[in-house]
Design a protein around this motif. Structure first.
Motif, mmCIF file in Angstrom:
data_model
loop_
_atom_site.group_PDB
_atom_site.id
_atom_site.type_symbol
_atom_site.label_atom_id
_atom_site.label_comp_id
_atom_site.label_asym_id
_atom_site.label_seq_id
_atom_site.Cartn_x
_atom_site.Cartn_y
_atom_site.Cartn_z
ATOM 1 N N ARG A 157 4.729 -3.998 1.920
ATOM 2 C CA ARG A 157 4.634 -5.441 1.748
ATOM 3 C C ARG A 157 3.529 -6.016 2.635
ATOM 4 N N ALA A 158 3.484 -5.548 3.883
ATOM 5 C CA ALA A 158 2.470 -6.041 4.814
ATOM 6 C C ALA A 158 1.065 -5.736 4.292
ATOM 7 N N LEU A 159 0.882 -4.495 3.795
ATOM 8 C CA LEU A 159 -0.447 -4.098 3.324
ATOM 9 C C LEU A 159 -0.842 -4.881 2.075
ATOM 10 N N LEU A 160 0.088 -5.041 1.150
ATOM 11 C CA LEU A 160 -0.244 -5.748 -0.086
ATOM 12 C C LEU A 160 -0.545 -7.221 0.201
ATOM 13 N N THR A 161 0.176 -7.797 1.167
ATOM 14 C CA THR A 161 -0.129 -9.166 1.567
ATOM 15 C C THR A 161 -1.536 -9.218 2.156
ATOM 16 N N HIS A 162 -1.839 -8.201 2.950
ATOM 17 C CA HIS A 162 -3.147 -8.110 3.580
ATOM 18 C C HIS A 162 -4.273 -8.090 2.556
ATOM 19 N N VAL A 163 -4.052 -7.419 1.444
ATOM 20 C CA VAL A 163 -5.109 -7.349 0.427
ATOM 21 C C VAL A 163 -4.902 -8.400 -0.665
ATOM 22 N N ASN A 164 -4.111 -9.411 -0.329
ATOM 23 C CA ASN A 164 -3.928 -10.577 -1.209
ATOM 24 C C ASN A 164 -3.291 -10.263 -2.554
ATOM 25 N N ILE A 165 -2.333 -9.346 -2.561
ATOM 26 C CA ILE A 165 -1.508 -9.179 -3.761
ATOM 27 C C ILE A 165 -0.232 -9.969 -3.486
ATOM 28 N N PRO A 166 0.110 -10.933 -4.346
ATOM 29 C CA PRO A 166 1.303 -11.738 -4.071
ATOM 30 C C PRO A 166 2.563 -10.878 -3.997
ATOM 31 N N THR A 167 3.456 -11.214 -3.053
ATOM 32 C CA THR A 167 4.652 -10.412 -2.803
ATOM 33 C C THR A 167 5.506 -10.257 -4.059
ATOM 34 N N TYR A 168 5.545 -11.307 -4.887
ATOM 35 C CA TYR A 168 6.423 -11.223 -6.054
ATOM 36 C C TYR A 168 5.895 -10.278 -7.120
ATOM 37 N N ARG A 169 4.682 -9.759 -6.936
ATOM 38 C CA ARG A 169 4.171 -8.789 -7.915
ATOM 39 C C ARG A 169 4.154 -7.365 -7.382
ATOM 40 N N MET A 170 4.655 -7.141 -6.178
ATOM 41 C CA MET A 170 4.483 -5.818 -5.565
ATOM 42 C C MET A 170 5.305 -4.722 -6.251
ATOM 43 N N LYS A 171 6.351 -5.118 -6.984
ATOM 44 C CA LYS A 171 7.120 -4.092 -7.689
ATOM 45 C C LYS A 171 6.602 -3.875 -9.103
ATOM 46 N N GLU A 172 5.484 -4.543 -9.410
ATOM 47 C CA GLU A 172 4.905 -4.377 -10.735
ATOM 48 C C GLU A 172 3.957 -3.173 -10.730
ATOM 49 N N ALA A 173 3.774 -2.550 -11.906
ATOM 50 C CA ALA A 173 2.886 -1.395 -11.980
ATOM 51 C C ALA A 173 1.427 -1.851 -12.031
ATOM 52 N N PRO A 174 0.533 -1.091 -11.406
ATOM 53 C CA PRO A 174 -0.880 -1.487 -11.387
ATOM 54 C C PRO A 174 -1.496 -1.614 -12.788
ATOM 55 N N LYS A 175 -0.875 -0.969 -13.787
ATOM 56 C CA LYS A 175 -1.478 -1.061 -15.121
ATOM 57 C C LYS A 175 -1.449 -2.497 -15.639
ATOM 58 N N ASN A 176 -0.585 -3.329 -15.059
ATOM 59 C CA ASN A 176 -0.540 -4.735 -15.474
ATOM 60 C C ASN A 176 -1.557 -5.592 -14.738
ATOM 61 N N PHE A 177 -2.268 -4.982 -13.777
ATOM 62 C CA PHE A 177 -3.156 -5.771 -12.927
ATOM 63 C C PHE A 177 -4.579 -5.789 -13.462
ATOM 64 N N SER A 178 -5.362 -6.755 -12.986
ATOM 65 C CA SER A 178 -6.793 -6.787 -13.302
ATOM 66 C C SER A 178 -7.511 -5.720 -12.479
ATOM 67 N N GLY A 179 -8.751 -5.411 -12.853
ATOM 68 C CA GLY A 179 -9.513 -4.375 -12.151
ATOM 69 C C GLY A 179 -9.629 -4.642 -10.665
ATOM 70 N N GLY A 180 -9.895 -5.891 -10.313
ATOM 71 C CA GLY A 180 -10.052 -6.237 -8.901
ATOM 72 C C GLY A 180 -8.761 -6.035 -8.135
ATOM 73 N N MET A 181 -7.640 -6.430 -8.765
ATOM 74 C CA MET A 181 -6.344 -6.258 -8.110
ATOM 75 C C MET A 181 -6.024 -4.776 -7.946
ATOM 76 N N GLN A 182 -6.330 -3.989 -8.985
ATOM 77 C CA GLN A 182 -6.082 -2.544 -8.899
ATOM 78 C C GLN A 182 -6.859 -1.961 -7.723
ATOM 79 N N GLN A 183 -8.109 -2.421 -7.608
ATOM 80 C CA GLN A 183 -8.942 -1.905 -6.531
ATOM 81 C C GLN A 183 -8.341 -2.259 -5.179
ATOM 82 N N ARG A 184 -7.771 -3.460 -5.077
ATOM 83 C CA ARG A 184 -7.173 -3.876 -3.805
ATOM 84 C C ARG A 184 -5.891 -3.084 -3.513
ATOM 85 N N VAL A 185 -5.124 -2.769 -4.567
ATOM 86 C CA VAL A 185 -3.933 -1.925 -4.357
ATOM 87 C C VAL A 185 -4.381 -0.556 -3.842
ATOM 88 N N GLN A 186 -5.477 -0.055 -4.424
ATOM 89 C CA GLN A 186 -6.001 1.237 -3.977
ATOM 90 C C GLN A 186 -6.382 1.202 -2.506
#
Lengths: 281, 287
Positions: A157-186
């Protein structure tokens, strides 16, 4: 010697070739090669005699045209591919005395999970698209021996917040994310074990300019906060100028020039670097 | 039945399967590839277990076959008949009496004892398959003892449902080395594998793998420090027929009244309890 003067990672004479080579390209001077390709046997020499050091807290940029061996070098460093020959030493691993290319597969995995983090150009390679984002981060933590769900969830949670992924989406699969968001999850995944060395392979290529800027900002910020060493590969000189302290220029599998980034950009010596710098608008 | 060799297979086939079985016993939890035979029943209907049974069965053996806890379901009866007709050995429903027990989805409630062999039918022997689809890669992962994937799948369940929700086939670590799919038995049966007195063999006919848990081998169900392994709870429920409490139960809904009630899933266990009751209370059977 001071800590910051000892290299964190030393790469010595790394060679990577695809193909066995033949009498023509092995015996004689490498003049017979067309770029990095042997016209007789078809062997490709992707990385030739590459030697460099990476110091603590430093950002090392690698530029070069496509096919120059940048990504192959990165893949070798992350054990995605085996090197043909060469040595690599990590200061924090066995006191920097063991050549990591010659370690067992299990030890390589240990190094990968504890010392290195990598962000691929294509998020498909670095993420499990069908697992949750937090699960992706947990994967690296589990691999490093963590067996505490509460701790891994907090860290994720701390890391995803750090890379600006909203907490309510952290249990979502990256395939639902945009390219930029995927890159930030990576990036969050790569950082999960606080690796001293981070490998970034064309992280912003293919992203739109505003997302590019925010990803670069993030990398810069993380690097300053956590004082990690980064090797960043790009063919975009703008990215290199913004991030890298030192730069290596690769052409046809060889390092043709290296030095401080400013120096390379202001006073390029090799004809290829000159061409590259002058093509920068 | 002179058209067939004893136990359906020719001696060479039986020997080949036994060789794979011996290797499996020597390396607890390791999936040994074997030349899965064509069978008179379709792959996926227990051919792995049946091949193990046929390769091991001798003239002195007493066979018990269970399908989902029941001795009398179609699959169990057919397998019993096939083995019976090709070997002439006796079948039983009494767990303690059997020397060879072939089962799908359950380990009997009565603790197994030394000398017994439990054969489990396995549809998917690879515990990492959902995490990694390539066999080449999963083999390497087993070789390097890299089991993050197995834990990751449990982690995902916790993220999604709040706890480890494996309905069956909860992965186990065998002898501190190999992570193994225990076949689709309920979590309730996982602890029965740990230091079992009986030899447990697992066969996957379609996937062509045999693996084993030798007697007295440590079998630990995977779990996290803060999310411990738990079996299905039957607390508060008792079997409507025999009154048993600490067993794995089936839930039924009464068609007319709509109320739910429970029964032992292991039918032979339930039956033997009922028989004992009748004997003890000396209830006149004919009313």
């Amino acid at each position: 010697m001071d800590d910051f003067m000892t290299p964190l990672l030393s790469i010595k004479n790394v060679n990577k070739q695809f193909g066995d080579g033949c009498d023509t390209c092995l015996q004689q001077e490498k003049d017979v090669l067309i770029k990095n390709f042997c016209p007789v046997c078809g062997t490709v020499y992707s990385c030739q005699d590459i030697t460099f050091d990476l110091y603590p807290g430093e950002v090392l940029g690698i530029v070069g045209e496509s096919g120059s061996g940048k990504s192959t070098l990165m893949r070798c460093l992350y054990f995605d591919q085996d090197v043909t020959s060469g040595e690599a030493f990590i200061r924090s691993y066995k006191d920097g005395k063991a050549n990591m290319f010659e370690e067992s597969a299990q030890q390589k995995r240990y190094i990968r999970n504890h010392v290195l983090g990598k962000v691929y150009q294509n998020p498909l390679l670095g993420l499990r698209m069908n697992f949750s984002s937090i699960g992706n981060i947990a994967e690296k933590l589990i691999a490093a021996g963590n067996r505490n769900v509460g701790h891994m969830e907090d860290r994720g949670r701390a890391l995803l917040t750090h890379v600006n992924i909203p907490t309510y989406r952290m249990k979502e699969a990256p395939k639902n994310f945009s390219g930029g968001m995927q890159q930030r999850v990576q990036i969050a995944k790569a950082l999960s074990n606080n690796p001293p060395i981070l490998l970034l392979d064309e992280v912003t290529t293919g992203l739109d300019l505003s997302v590019q800027a925010s990803v670069l900002d993030l990398i810069k910020q993380l690097q300053r906060e956590l004082n990690i060493s980064i090797i960043i590969v790009s063919h975009d000189l703008g990215v290199i100028r913004m991030l890298a302290d030192r730069t290596m220029v690769m052409l046809d599998g060889k390092v043709v020039e290296q030095g401080l980034t400013d120096q390379i950009l202001e006073d390029p010596q090799h004809p290829y670097t000159q061409q590259l710098v002058h093509s920068l608008v | 039945m002179s058209a067939y060799n004893f136990a359906f297979f020719d001696e060479g086939s039986k020997r080949e399967i036994r060789r794979a079985t011996l290797k499996a016993i020597a390396i607890p939890g390791y999936q040994v590839p074997f030349a899965s035979r064509e069978m008179p029943i379709a792959r996926g209907w227990g051919t792995g277990g049946l091949q193990l049974t046929l390769s091991l069965v001798g003239k002195e053996d007493v066979l018990k076959v269970i399908d989902q806890g029941s001795d009398e379901s179609v699959n169990a009866v057919n397998i019993k008949k096939l083995v019976g007709k090709t070997t002439g050995i006796r079948a039983t429903e009494e767990t303690s009496e059997a020397t060879l027990i072939q089962s799908r989805h359950r380990i009997p409630e009565i603790p197994l004892s030394e000398g017994q062999i439990l054969v489990l039918q396995v549809p998917l022997p690879e515990p990492l398959r959902a995490y990694e689809s390539s066999e080449l890669v999963t083999k390497k992962l087993h070789g390097e003892r890299e089991y993050s994937g197995a834990w990751l799948m449990l982690f995902e369940q916790i993220m999604r449902y709040g706890n480890m929700s494996t309905g069956a086939d909860h992965p186990v670590l065998v002898h501190d080395r190999y992570v193994m799919a225990p076949s689709p038995i309920p979590r309730f049966d996982n602890p029965k594998m740990n230091r079992s007195e009986a030899l447990i063999l697992l066969g996957a006919g379609r996937e062509k793998k045999v693996y084993a848990v030798p007697p007295h081998t440590q079998v630990v169900s995977l779990a996290f420090d803060d999310y411990l392994f738990q079996t299905e709870s039957s607390a508060g429920n008792s079997c409507k027929l025999c009154g048993a409490t600490d067993v794995f139960m089936d839930e039924f809904v009464h068609e007319e009244t709509g109320e739910t009630y429970h029964q032992c899933n292991d039918t032979s266990y339930c039956l033997s309890r009922l028989n004992r009751k009748v004997l003890h209370q000396e209830v006149p059977l004919n009313g």
